[in-house]
Design an enzyme around this catalytic site. Structure first.
Site, mmCIF file in Angstrom:
data_model
loop_
_atom_site.group_PDB
_atom_site.id
_atom_site.type_symbol
_atom_site.label_atom_id
_atom_site.label_comp_id
_atom_site.label_asym_id
_atom_site.label_seq_id
_atom_site.Cartn_x
_atom_site.Cartn_y
_atom_site.Cartn_z
ATOM 1 N N ARG A 101 0.820 -1.197 0.000
ATOM 2 C CA ARG A 101 0.000 0.000 0.000
ATOM 3 C C ARG A 101 0.857 1.251 0.000
ATOM 4 O O ARG A 101 1.906 1.313 0.638
ATOM 5 C CB ARG A 101 -1.025 -0.014 1.119
ATOM 6 N N THR A 105 -1.481 7.409 0.661
ATOM 7 C CA THR A 105 -2.889 7.393 0.246
ATOM 8 C C THR A 105 -3.600 6.112 0.653
ATOM 9 O O THR A 105 -4.829 6.038 0.566
ATOM 10 C CB THR A 105 -2.995 7.476 -1.286
ATOM 11 N N ASP A 196 0.585 -3.573 12.706
ATOM 12 C CA ASP A 196 0.863 -4.052 11.350
ATOM 13 C C ASP A 196 0.949 -5.574 11.379
ATOM 14 O O ASP A 196 1.880 -6.149 11.942
ATOM 15 C CB ASP A 196 2.171 -3.435 10.834
ATOM 16 N N ASP A 199 4.205 -7.181 9.975
ATOM 17 C CA ASP A 199 5.351 -6.981 10.859
ATOM 18 C C ASP A 199 5.248 -7.883 12.088
ATOM 19 O O ASP A 199 6.238 -8.467 12.542
ATOM 20 C CB ASP A 199 5.417 -5.524 11.349
HETATM 21 N N1 URA Z 1 -2.706 -3.275 7.709
HETATM 22 C C1 URA Z 1 -2.263 -3.718 8.918
HETATM 23 O O1 URA Z 1 -1.427 -4.614 8.997
HETATM 24 N N2 URA Z 1 -2.769 -3.130 10.035
HETATM 25 C C2 URA Z 1 -3.696 -2.158 9.988
HETATM 26 O O2 URA Z 1 -4.132 -1.677 11.037
HETATM 27 C C3 URA Z 1 -4.147 -1.716 8.720
HETATM 28 C C4 URA Z 1 -3.634 -2.304 7.599
#
Ligand code: URA
Length: 205
Positions: A101, A105, A196, A199
């Site tokens: 992503r 944006t 995330d 991660d």
């Molecule tokens: N992607 C993620 O890993 N966590 C979020 O909160 C939003 C998108």
């Protein structure tokens, strides 16, 4: 579009393990796998079955076999759901959707899409974090362009913005999620969320 949110106590338990910032990747991966079993059970509730006559040690009876299922894991976080899907549905064919992503944006930048044959398949799209909906909407569009007809999305956490976007852009799909969270922060992270997912699964920052 339908959104089904899991109410099962075990799903709430494992989601809480995922939410906890103190959970290390090893435990995080196990909790993601265990939570996914519930997501898969709900997602496949109406899976078509093939029937045949089988013989028990006592007599003949009707036997059932699952029909064709395809899973498409949205990279990278969707990999955290894949083990449980393959464990529960060993005949599953697996495709991958690579999307990154744009951090400004939150719109998807596509870099890879490789599905197996989707004809006649029940398609499960594995996208744990439904935030703005950009990645999931893109993956569903690609799956439809490749012939997918029956699509259910498996999400760990969904945000209202993503659900609304999916409702607008793909009113014909089902979403099964472990939680519908409150909102997104300024960086498009879900709140309360779990951070995330990629991660946390893979120990990166
Ligand atoms: N992607 C993620 O890993 N966590 C979020 O909160 C939003 C998108």
């Amino acid at each position: 579009m339908t959104l089904e949110v899991l109410e099962h106590p075990l799903a709430k338990h494992y989601l809480s393990v995922l939410r906890n910032r103190a959970t290390e990747p090893e435990e995080f991966r196990s909790a993601a796998r265990r939570l996914t079993y519930s997501l898969v059970m709900e997602a496949t509730r109406n899976l078509p079955l093939e029937t045949s006559t089988i013989t028990t040690p006592l007599e003949e009876t009707t036997g059932f076999r699952t029909s064709k299922v395809v899973a498409i894991a949205v990279l990278r976080a969707g990999l955290g759901l894949l083990d449980a899907v393959v464990d529960l549905i060993p005949s599953v064919k697996v495709g991958f959707a690579g999307v990154q992503r744009n951090e400004e944006t939150a719109e998807p930048i596509e870099y890879y899409f490789k599905p197996p044959d989707l004809a006649e398949a029940t398609v499960l799209i594995l996208e744990p974090m439904l935030a703005t909906g950009g990645s999931l909407s893109w993956a569903v569009t690609k799956a439809k362009e490749s012939g997918a007809r029956s699509i259910t999305c498996l999400c760990v956490v969904a945000a209202p913005a993503g659900v609304e976007r999916m409702e607008r852009e793909h009113p014909d799909v089902r979403i099964v999620a472990a939680s519908l969270d409150r909102d997104l922060n300024d960086h498009f992270y879900i709140r309360p969320g779990l951070g995330d997912m990629g991660d946390r699964l893979f120990g990166t920052t």
